[in-house]
Scaffold this active site. Structure first.
Site, PDB file in Angstrom:
ATOM      1  N   ARG A  92       7.571   0.581  -4.732  1.00  0.00           N
ATOM      2  CA  ARG A  92       8.713   0.141  -3.932  1.00  0.00           C
ATOM      3  C   ARG A  92       8.335   0.232  -2.458  1.00  0.00           C
ATOM      4  O   ARG A  92       7.738   1.235  -2.028  1.00  0.00           O
ATOM      5  CB  ARG A  92       9.944   1.039  -4.135  1.00  0.00           C
ATOM      6  CG  ARG A  92      10.470   1.113  -5.538  1.00  0.00           C
ATOM      7  CD  ARG A  92      10.919  -0.207  -6.085  1.00  0.00           C
ATOM      8  NE  ARG A  92      12.031  -0.819  -5.379  1.00  0.00           N
ATOM      9  CZ  ARG A  92      12.430  -2.072  -5.554  1.00  0.00           C
ATOM     10  NH1 ARG A  92      11.774  -2.858  -6.386  1.00  0.00           N
ATOM     11  NH2 ARG A  92      13.455  -2.554  -4.892  1.00  0.00           N
ATOM     12  N   HIS A 110      -4.434   4.028  -1.761  1.00  0.00           N
ATOM     13  CA  HIS A 110      -4.504   2.574  -1.829  1.00  0.00           C
ATOM     14  C   HIS A 110      -5.886   2.174  -2.339  1.00  0.00           C
ATOM     15  O   HIS A 110      -6.904   2.702  -1.868  1.00  0.00           O
ATOM     16  CB  HIS A 110      -4.260   1.979  -0.429  1.00  0.00           C
ATOM     17  CG  HIS A 110      -4.259   0.483  -0.443  1.00  0.00           C
ATOM     18  ND1 HIS A 110      -3.192  -0.254  -0.911  1.00  0.00           N
ATOM     19  CD2 HIS A 110      -5.217  -0.412  -0.096  1.00  0.00           C
ATOM     20  CE1 HIS A 110      -3.490  -1.540  -0.827  1.00  0.00           C
ATOM     21  NE2 HIS A 110      -4.711  -1.656  -0.328  1.00  0.00           N
TER      22      HIS A 110
HETATM   23  C1  GRF Z   1      -3.935   3.167  -8.243  1.00  0.00           C
HETATM   24  O1  GRF Z   1      -4.977   2.237  -8.296  1.00  0.00           O
HETATM   25  C2  GRF Z   1      -3.533   3.432  -6.822  1.00  0.00           C
HETATM   26  O2  GRF Z   1      -4.587   3.325  -5.926  1.00  0.00           O
HETATM   27  C3  GRF Z   1      -2.536   2.335  -6.562  1.00  0.00           C
HETATM   28  O3  GRF Z   1      -1.836   2.178  -7.768  1.00  0.00           O
HETATM   29  C4  GRF Z   1      -2.646   2.618  -8.841  1.00  0.00           C
HETATM   30  C5  GRF Z   1      -1.864   3.671  -9.551  1.00  0.00           C
HETATM   31  O4  GRF Z   1      -2.503   4.108 -10.720  1.00  0.00           O
HETATM   32  N1  GRF Z   1      -1.704   2.687  -5.441  1.00  0.00           N
HETATM   33  P1  GRF Z   1      -1.995   5.404 -11.452  1.00  0.00           P
HETATM   34  O5  GRF Z   1      -0.532   5.174 -11.813  1.00  0.00           O
HETATM   35  O6  GRF Z   1      -2.180   6.564 -10.545  1.00  0.00           O
HETATM   36  O7  GRF Z   1      -2.837   5.508 -12.695  1.00  0.00           O
END
Ligand code: GRF
Length: 214
Positions: A92, A110
């Site tokens: 969000r 990220h």
């Molecule tokens: C990860 O690749 C993170 O960098 C991005 O969203 C993904 C989340 O994966 N913001 P998870 O839910 O932690 O497995």
């Protein structure tokens, strides 16, 4: 001092698990006191419960406005005495109000080497651009999306034949290393947001995230 941390998720929660595991080690300066999801069906919720962590769901669809949704989140965060927030696949966009309220106390992971590839589909875009190095970044959250001051980064090679899946799997391994490390640094005060930049001190040894995983 052990800081009370909330992890905000929307999905599978693999980064959340890496934070929970790191925080369970003796001497880690944070306790994962709450996992909060905006989606009732987020797989990470079950994983958090299985790890014995308190969970909460604030479904954005049951709130008429973004502000209303965030007020509800903020209420639950204060009820749990939360001091720091880790966004971990939380899908969000946050308003300036919420971001300012948690300024210097909210971080995000990220899946790119920021400032490259802000936004979504980072691995696909990296492959399309033909970059040879890709990676992940932990940064303080500021109102502009994926633009906050950088706390930790890790790089991986892009190799011939890579697909979004292989590249994302290679990067995810690094995400799980640098996110706990960044959380440690903000909780023990060795990475602080000052004047819009990250000031490093204390436990940061100058070698960078790549060679000093937690
Ligand atoms: C990860 O690749 C993170 O960098 C991005 O969203 C993904 C989340 O994966 N913001 P998870 O839910 O932690 O497995």
């Amino acid at each position: 001092m052990t800081r009370r941390v909330a992890v905000l998720i929307s999905g599978r929660g693999s980064n959340m698990i890496s934070l929970i595991e790191a925080a369970s080690a003796p001497g880690f300066p944070a306790e994962i006191a709450l996992v909060l999801s905006n989606r009732p069906d987020a797989a990470g919720l079950e994983r958090a419960r299985a790890a014995g962590i308190a969970t909460a769901v604030i479904d954005h669809k049951s709130h008429p406005t973004r502000e209303d949704f965030e007020q509800a989140m903020d209420g639950v965060l204060s009820e749990h005495g939360i001091e720091f927030i880790c966004l971990a696949g939380f899908m969000r966009v946050l308003t300036d109000w919420f971001v300012e309220r948690w300024a210097g106390r909210m971080i995000n992971i990220h899946p790119s080497l920021l400032p490259l590839f802000r936004g979504v589909h980072t691995h696909r875009r990296a492959l399309e651009e033909g970059v040879l190095v890709h990676g992940c970044t932990v940064h303080f959250v500021v109102p502009e999306l994926d633009a906050g001051p950088i706390i930790a980064q890790a790089a991986v090679p892009v190799v011939p034949g890579d697909t979004e899946e292989t590249l994302s799997a290679r990067i995810l391994v690094q995400e799980h290393l640098i996110y706990p490390q960044a959380l440690r640094m903000i909780c023990d005060g060795s990475a602080r947001l000052e004047g819009g930049r990250v000031v490093f001190s204390g436990s940061w040894d100058g070698t960078g995230a790549l060679r000093s995983p937690a």
